[in-house]
Design an enzyme around this catalytic site. Sequence first.
Site, PDB file in Angstrom:
ATOM      1  CG  LEU A   1     -10.913  -1.148  11.127  1.00 26.53           C
ATOM      2  CD1 LEU A   1     -11.658  -0.375  12.187  1.00 26.53           C
ATOM      3  CD2 LEU A   1      -9.628  -0.432  10.762  1.00 26.53           C
TER       4      LEU A   1
ATOM      5  CE  LYS B   1      -4.304  -1.618   2.162  1.00 25.55           C
ATOM      6  NZ  LYS B   1      -5.270  -1.364   3.239  1.00 25.55           N
TER       7      LYS B   1
HETATM    8  P1  NAP Z   1      -0.309  -2.754  10.721  1.00 24.54           P
HETATM    9  O1  NAP Z   1       0.014  -1.540   9.931  1.00 24.54           O
HETATM   10  O2  NAP Z   1       0.645  -3.903  10.707  1.00 24.54           O
HETATM   11  O3  NAP Z   1      -0.544  -2.275  12.256  1.00 24.54           O
HETATM   12  C1  NAP Z   1      -0.800  -3.200  13.252  1.00 24.54           C
HETATM   13  C2  NAP Z   1      -1.069  -2.498  14.594  1.00 24.54           C
HETATM   14  O4  NAP Z   1      -1.438  -3.506  15.524  1.00 24.54           O
HETATM   15  C3  NAP Z   1       0.131  -1.775  15.202  1.00 24.54           C
HETATM   16  O5  NAP Z   1      -0.316  -0.641  15.901  1.00 24.54           O
HETATM   17  C4  NAP Z   1       0.688  -2.812  16.171  1.00 24.54           C
HETATM   18  O6  NAP Z   1       1.319  -2.233  17.302  1.00 24.54           O
HETATM   19  C5  NAP Z   1      -0.577  -3.473  16.657  1.00 24.54           C
HETATM   20  N1  NAP Z   1      -0.322  -4.846  17.108  1.00 24.54           N
HETATM   21  C6  NAP Z   1       0.029  -5.907  16.319  1.00 24.54           C
HETATM   22  N2  NAP Z   1       0.173  -7.017  17.089  1.00 24.54           N
HETATM   23  C7  NAP Z   1      -0.098  -6.630  18.360  1.00 24.54           C
HETATM   24  C8  NAP Z   1      -0.121  -7.323  19.598  1.00 24.54           C
HETATM   25  N3  NAP Z   1       0.143  -8.631  19.683  1.00 24.54           N
HETATM   26  N4  NAP Z   1      -0.464  -6.634  20.713  1.00 24.54           N
HETATM   27  C9  NAP Z   1      -0.761  -5.311  20.650  1.00 24.54           C
HETATM   28  N5  NAP Z   1      -0.738  -4.590  19.499  1.00 24.54           N
HETATM   29  C10 NAP Z   1      -0.413  -5.260  18.369  1.00 24.54           C
HETATM   30  O7  NAP Z   1      -1.704  -3.382  10.270  1.00 24.54           O
HETATM   31  P2  NAP Z   1      -2.951  -2.606   9.588  1.00 24.54           P
HETATM   32  O8  NAP Z   1      -2.798  -2.580   8.115  1.00 24.54           O
HETATM   33  O9  NAP Z   1      -3.120  -1.328  10.314  1.00 24.54           O
HETATM   34  O10 NAP Z   1      -4.167  -3.615   9.888  1.00 24.54           O
HETATM   35  C11 NAP Z   1      -4.610  -3.790  11.214  1.00 24.54           C
HETATM   36  C12 NAP Z   1      -5.935  -4.560  11.261  1.00 24.54           C
HETATM   37  O11 NAP Z   1      -6.959  -3.846  10.557  1.00 24.54           O
HETATM   38  C13 NAP Z   1      -5.871  -5.945  10.614  1.00 24.54           C
HETATM   39  O12 NAP Z   1      -6.596  -6.830  11.457  1.00 24.54           O
HETATM   40  C14 NAP Z   1      -6.610  -5.770   9.310  1.00 24.54           C
HETATM   41  O13 NAP Z   1      -7.242  -6.960   8.866  1.00 24.54           O
HETATM   42  C15 NAP Z   1      -7.658  -4.727   9.698  1.00 24.54           C
HETATM   43  N6  NAP Z   1      -8.153  -3.980   8.529  1.00 24.54           N
HETATM   44  C16 NAP Z   1      -9.467  -4.164   8.179  1.00 24.54           C
HETATM   45  C17 NAP Z   1      -9.981  -3.497   7.090  1.00 24.54           C
HETATM   46  C18 NAP Z   1     -11.428  -3.709   6.698  1.00 24.54           C
HETATM   47  O14 NAP Z   1     -11.782  -3.396   5.549  1.00 24.54           O
HETATM   48  N7  NAP Z   1     -12.262  -4.184   7.584  1.00 24.54           N
HETATM   49  C19 NAP Z   1      -9.161  -2.629   6.332  1.00 24.54           C
HETATM   50  C20 NAP Z   1      -7.822  -2.447   6.724  1.00 24.54           C
HETATM   51  C21 NAP Z   1      -7.340  -3.138   7.842  1.00 24.54           C
HETATM   52  P3  NAP Z   1       2.884  -1.803  17.317  1.00 24.54           P
HETATM   53  O15 NAP Z   1       2.942  -0.412  16.763  1.00 24.54           O
HETATM   54  O16 NAP Z   1       3.256  -1.896  18.728  1.00 24.54           O
HETATM   55  O17 NAP Z   1       3.620  -2.804  16.444  1.00 24.54           O
END
Ligand code: NAP
Length: 299
Positions: free
Chosen positions: A235, A81
């Site tokens: 989400l 992205k």
């Molecule tokens: P990302 O950029 O990798 O960010 C992940 C976030 O989660 C970071 O803030 C990370 O914290 C935190 N995290 C990960 N593992 C963790 C843990 N074990 N304990 C506490 N915090 C944790 O991912 P993203 O693209 O933002 O996506 C995040 C979620 O949104 C996913 O589940 C995705 O499927 C969902 N999503 C859904 C849609 C939809 O259309 N419904 C669209 C986009 C995304 P740190 O900063 O500490 O690493």
Amino acid sequence: MPTKNHVKISKEITGATNVYGIIGNPVKFSLSPLIQNTVSRYMGLDNVYVSFPVEDGQLEQAIKGAHSLGVRGLNITKPYKQDVMPLLTYIDPLALKIGAVNTLKYEQDGYVGYNTDADGLYTSLLQNNIDLTNQDIIVLGAGGAARAVCMMAANYQAKSIYIINRTLENAQLLANEVKKHYDIDVYILPTGRCEEVPDKAICFQTTSVGMGTSSDTTPIGDCEFFAKLSVAVDLIYNPFETLFLKKAKQSGAYTINGFGMLIYQAIKAYEIWNEIELSDKDLKVLITEIEAEYIRMNV
Ligand code: NAP
């Protein structure tokens, strides 16, 4: 093994069919083909949508090749992205603020980039009669999705944003980004101080905690925290009801999962590509159909 005794004649794909697709790695389990092909069938447009897995280091060739082949539109998913941005001829201002592109539209001289995640989430909120104006917003997480949520909340005149994240430095970076674009109060909190949020806040859970095999976990377990929420949005859509949403519901919050966002961000992309706007009636029919199909696939 299929026998060769019968041939099923398909008239669905012709020489004039427009090709669309999703680029990412992995993309095998993406729901986008199901959603986009359902919308095209419903709207009666001669489009087909497929998955294109792209290996590390191959993104530039993939984008150039897709353009040469006349692929009319692409969705971009993890991990590309951000990486796709320098490969585009123009990027929509909202996508620039969010710092990520998930939709490409074919133009003669290259692809134009958009981000439909924030709009998709906003439509999902509207469908649930949730108004962000003058509300206190909590965002759990500080990754790409959190960034789209923060920009959306600031754009729609929320009162304040509280970012709670495991890594406080990432929360601070996100807060700085939001402040760069909007005049809004943004606070950061470590997970351990999550109860220091205002009453009746609208909370967006944007971490991947609670998804799929980690469905018995939640980024926050504190009951005091859940009691402060008027609305909780996760989400995640697999499972449909995460432990986070269960806890929020038990504490009296109105809850929304990520399925609406998923569908509406896809429909926003469809609208950009085909230069049309789907009516509320169309949206309602489509979301019901797609949700029913998704449930059938997962039983
Ligand atoms: P990302 O950029 O990798 O960010 C992940 C976030 O989660 C970071 O803030 C990370 O914290 C935190 N995290 C990960 N593992 C963790 C843990 N074990 N304990 C506490 N915090 C944790 O991912 P993203 O693209 O933002 O996506 C995040 C979620 O949104 C996913 O589940 C995705 O499927 C969902 N999503 C859904 C849609 C939809 O259309 N419904 C669209 C986009 C995304 P740190 O900063 O500490 O690493």
